[in-house]
Motif scaffolding. Sequence first.
Motif, PDB file in Angstrom:
ATOM      1  N   LEU A 195     -69.334 -45.669  72.978  1.00 43.21           N
ATOM      2  CA  LEU A 195     -68.040 -45.447  72.356  1.00 43.21           C
ATOM      3  C   LEU A 195     -67.438 -44.088  72.691  1.00 43.21           C
ATOM      4  CD1 LEU A 195     -68.695 -46.961  68.820  1.00 43.21           C
ATOM      5  CD2 LEU A 195     -67.307 -47.922  70.637  1.00 43.21           C
ATOM      6  N   GLU A 196     -68.103 -43.277  73.485  1.00 54.74           N
ATOM      7  CA  GLU A 196     -67.603 -41.940  73.783  1.00 54.74           C
ATOM      8  C   GLU A 196     -66.706 -41.988  75.019  1.00 54.74           C
ATOM      9  OE1 GLU A 196     -70.818 -39.236  74.111  1.00 54.74           O
ATOM     10  OE2 GLU A 196     -71.576 -39.609  72.093  1.00 54.74           O
ATOM     11  N   GLY A 197     -65.429 -41.805  74.811  1.00 57.41           N
ATOM     12  CA  GLY A 197     -64.492 -41.738  75.927  1.00 57.41           C
ATOM     13  C   GLY A 197     -64.028 -43.077  76.449  1.00 57.41           C
ATOM     14  N   GLY A 198     -64.474 -44.189  75.831  1.00 59.38           N
ATOM     15  CA  GLY A 198     -64.078 -45.501  76.306  1.00 59.38           C
ATOM     16  C   GLY A 198     -62.752 -45.942  75.723  1.00 59.38           C
ATOM     17  N   VAL A 199     -62.249 -47.050  76.226  1.00 58.06           N
ATOM     18  CA  VAL A 199     -61.019 -47.645  75.716  1.00 58.06           C
ATOM     19  C   VAL A 199     -61.269 -49.125  75.443  1.00 58.06           C
ATOM     20  CG1 VAL A 199     -59.484 -46.012  76.875  1.00 58.06           C
ATOM     21  CG2 VAL A 199     -60.179 -48.106  78.055  1.00 58.06           C
ATOM     22  N   VAL A 200     -60.412 -49.702  74.611  1.00 61.66           N
ATOM     23  CA  VAL A 200     -60.554 -51.104  74.213  1.00 61.66           C
ATOM     24  C   VAL A 200     -59.991 -52.008  75.310  1.00 61.66           C
ATOM     25  CG1 VAL A 200     -59.887 -52.845  72.521  1.00 61.66           C
ATOM     26  CG2 VAL A 200     -60.398 -50.501  71.775  1.00 61.66           C
ATOM     27  N   GLN A 201     -60.703 -53.087  75.587  1.00 57.76           N
ATOM     28  CA  GLN A 201     -60.222 -54.131  76.479  1.00 57.76           C
ATOM     29  C   GLN A 201     -60.541 -55.482  75.854  1.00 57.76           C
ATOM     30  OE1 GLN A 201     -62.425 -53.646  80.143  1.00 57.76           O
ATOM     31  NE2 GLN A 201     -64.304 -54.439  79.277  1.00 57.76           N
ATOM     32  N   MET A 202     -59.803 -56.509  76.251  1.00 60.39           N
ATOM     33  CA  MET A 202     -60.071 -57.850  75.728  1.00 60.39           C
ATOM     34  C   MET A 202     -60.527 -58.759  76.865  1.00 60.39           C
ATOM     35  SD  MET A 202     -57.709 -60.490  73.508  1.00 60.39           S
ATOM     36  CE  MET A 202     -56.939 -61.307  74.902  1.00 60.39           C
ATOM     37  N   ARG A 203     -61.722 -59.296  76.735  1.00 60.31           N
ATOM     38  CA  ARG A 203     -62.229 -60.275  77.702  1.00 60.31           C
ATOM     39  C   ARG A 203     -62.111 -61.662  77.092  1.00 60.31           C
ATOM     40  NH1 ARG A 203     -67.522 -59.473  80.506  1.00 60.31           N
ATOM     41  NH2 ARG A 203     -68.499 -59.551  78.449  1.00 60.31           N
ATOM     42  N   GLN A 204     -62.000 -62.683  77.957  1.00 58.42           N
ATOM     43  CA  GLN A 204     -61.811 -64.032  77.433  1.00 58.42           C
ATOM     44  C   GLN A 204     -62.450 -65.085  78.336  1.00 58.42           C
ATOM     45  OE1 GLN A 204     -57.523 -65.048  77.528  1.00 58.42           O
ATOM     46  NE2 GLN A 204     -57.247 -63.011  78.380  1.00 58.42           N
ATOM     47  N   TRP A 205     -62.903 -66.155  77.685  1.00 63.50           N
ATOM     48  CA  TRP A 205     -63.564 -67.277  78.345  1.00 63.50           C
ATOM     49  C   TRP A 205     -62.824 -68.556  77.959  1.00 63.50           C
ATOM     50  CZ3 TRP A 205     -65.668 -62.989  76.365  1.00 63.50           C
ATOM     51  CH2 TRP A 205     -66.636 -62.294  77.101  1.00 63.50           C
ATOM     52  N   PRO A 206     -62.015 -69.148  78.862  1.00 65.21           N
ATOM     53  CA  PRO A 206     -61.279 -70.375  78.526  1.00 65.21           C
ATOM     54  C   PRO A 206     -62.237 -71.572  78.426  1.00 65.21           C
ATOM     55  CG  PRO A 206     -60.945 -69.799  80.833  1.00 65.21           C
ATOM     56  CD  PRO A 206     -61.718 -68.669  80.227  1.00 65.21           C
ATOM     57  N   LEU A 207     -62.162 -72.301  77.349  1.00 68.07           N
ATOM     58  CA  LEU A 207     -63.077 -73.418  77.126  1.00 68.07           C
ATOM     59  C   LEU A 207     -62.553 -74.693  77.783  1.00 68.07           C
ATOM     60  CD1 LEU A 207     -63.983 -72.894  73.364  1.00 68.07           C
ATOM     61  CD2 LEU A 207     -65.250 -72.139  75.388  1.00 68.07           C
ATOM     62  N   PRO A 208     -63.446 -75.520  78.312  1.00 72.35           N
ATOM     63  CA  PRO A 208     -63.020 -76.819  78.842  1.00 72.35           C
ATOM     64  C   PRO A 208     -62.686 -77.778  77.710  1.00 72.35           C
ATOM     65  CG  PRO A 208     -65.404 -76.625  78.944  1.00 72.35           C
ATOM     66  CD  PRO A 208     -64.892 -75.292  78.471  1.00 72.35           C
ATOM     67  N   ALA A 209     -62.098 -78.896  78.070  1.00 74.57           N
ATOM     68  CA  ALA A 209     -61.750 -79.905  77.078  1.00 74.57           C
ATOM     69  C   ALA A 209     -63.008 -80.417  76.385  1.00 74.57           C
ATOM     70  CB  ALA A 209     -60.999 -81.057  77.740  1.00 74.57           C
ATOM     71  N   ALA A 210     -62.842 -80.883  75.165  1.00 67.64           N
ATOM     72  CA  ALA A 210     -63.969 -81.393  74.390  1.00 67.64           C
ATOM     73  C   ALA A 210     -64.599 -82.597  75.067  1.00 67.64           C
ATOM     74  CB  ALA A 210     -63.496 -81.768  72.987  1.00 67.64           C
ATOM     75  N   THR A 211     -65.927 -82.613  75.116  1.00 68.67           N
ATOM     76  CA  THR A 211     -66.689 -83.742  75.664  1.00 68.67           C
ATOM     77  C   THR A 211     -67.887 -83.997  74.766  1.00 68.67           C
ATOM     78  OG1 THR A 211     -68.006 -82.275  77.067  1.00 68.67           O
ATOM     79  CG2 THR A 211     -66.026 -83.240  78.041  1.00 68.67           C
ATOM     80  N   HIS A 212     -68.527 -85.112  74.986  1.00 69.14           N
ATOM     81  CA  HIS A 212     -69.717 -85.462  74.212  1.00 69.14           C
ATOM     82  C   HIS A 212     -70.945 -85.227  75.079  1.00 69.14           C
ATOM     83  CE1 HIS A 212     -71.989 -87.282  71.013  1.00 69.14           C
ATOM     84  NE2 HIS A 212     -72.527 -88.147  71.837  1.00 69.14           N
ATOM     85  N   ASP A 213     -71.884 -84.382  74.617  1.00 70.34           N
ATOM     86  CA  ASP A 213     -73.038 -84.051  75.454  1.00 70.34           C
ATOM     87  C   ASP A 213     -74.360 -84.420  74.787  1.00 70.34           C
ATOM     88  OD1 ASP A 213     -73.061 -82.150  73.479  1.00 70.34           O
ATOM     89  OD2 ASP A 213     -73.393 -80.451  74.809  1.00 70.34           O
TER      90      ASP A 213
END
Length: 364
Positions: A195-213
């Motif tokens: 946390l020293e000297g860092g900045v905030v960023q937003m990462r994201q993971w797009p989910l695939p369509a719902a399926t039955h597994d």
Amino acid sequence: MSAYAPHVVAITLGRKDPKDPQFDRLWPADLGMAAQTALSLVTLRSHSCRDDGGNAPCFVHVSVKFDTIPRRDHQPQEPLSIVDHFSPMPRRTDHERYRNFAAAPFALYTPGDKYPAIAWTRRDENYRESASLRRAAVEPNDPASTDDDKAFSLGSVSLADFREDDEPAMLLTRRGPDATVNPTVASFSDSTPNLEGGVVQMRQWPLPAATHDADGAEPPVVNADAIRCRPGLEAEWLLRPPQVLGLNDGSCIAVFSRVRTTSGDKPSVALQLALLGIDKDGSCKSQARRMDPIPLLTESEVASGSARREALIRLNHSPLILADLDGDDVVDITLAGDLTAGPRRLCSLTDDGICLPPAQTKGQ
């Protein structure tokens, strides 16, 4: 005048016998949809719901009815065993089941807005560097009862490079026209290892369509997208987890907060907010807007060192609540917890993402 007519419904959850229902925190699953006769609550049960040797996680759906007169004081709930890649048929055994409870679950929409649904992360041996996301829904057979519900998988995925410090995470696009098509797991994190000297960023993971597994197939791998959101905040803004409010068009507003203190002749404790607009594609509309610090504790309340420490502990344990608490169709930002006068409404959100003090929004 608002048509809002608040009332209290007191209910008892669990079985009618004295056994522990074995769940703790319940999550609202209606996500802003009008609930005229019932409120859907979901959670994962912390113990197995099967007596035949299987130990698959249990999805608990509670449908709180408030349209019956006289009102029922007991609301039945039925734990439902989840079948997917991690607990497949026929035994429905989830090895190292405790790995499902590293973080709080999410509630989400399902195709057609028909079923209460839940998603949660599971961290296995490589728990510091990656995680899996499991999704399940409840299909009620009889809308008037939860006794004959069924649970079914919406598909699991492997989130590549979803680190342990990426949690708590959030889901984007849970509302709006794309809610059932492309929800996205997102996380605010520090751009540096500390946390020293860092900045905030937003990462994201797009989910695939719902399926039955349920057949045990290996979950697909989802990689993080290129970073499209840098709020312009120092990493210290992550010491208190940000809160996210979904809007009807699929965009959202993230509310950051940090504690500000002064010492010397006039010590004080204040809370500063920063508001960030996030478009439904995961990009930031602009950098976060910082508000002036809001004084919470005065000189007399933090005069001694011990009083100051106790005040800071209480403040850091007090979450923000983003909700319309008085039915005027305006979302209020309220600091919960016991400071000196109980919960405190800090400001109210306008349509353009500005948070105004209560005196400027109420009574006009």
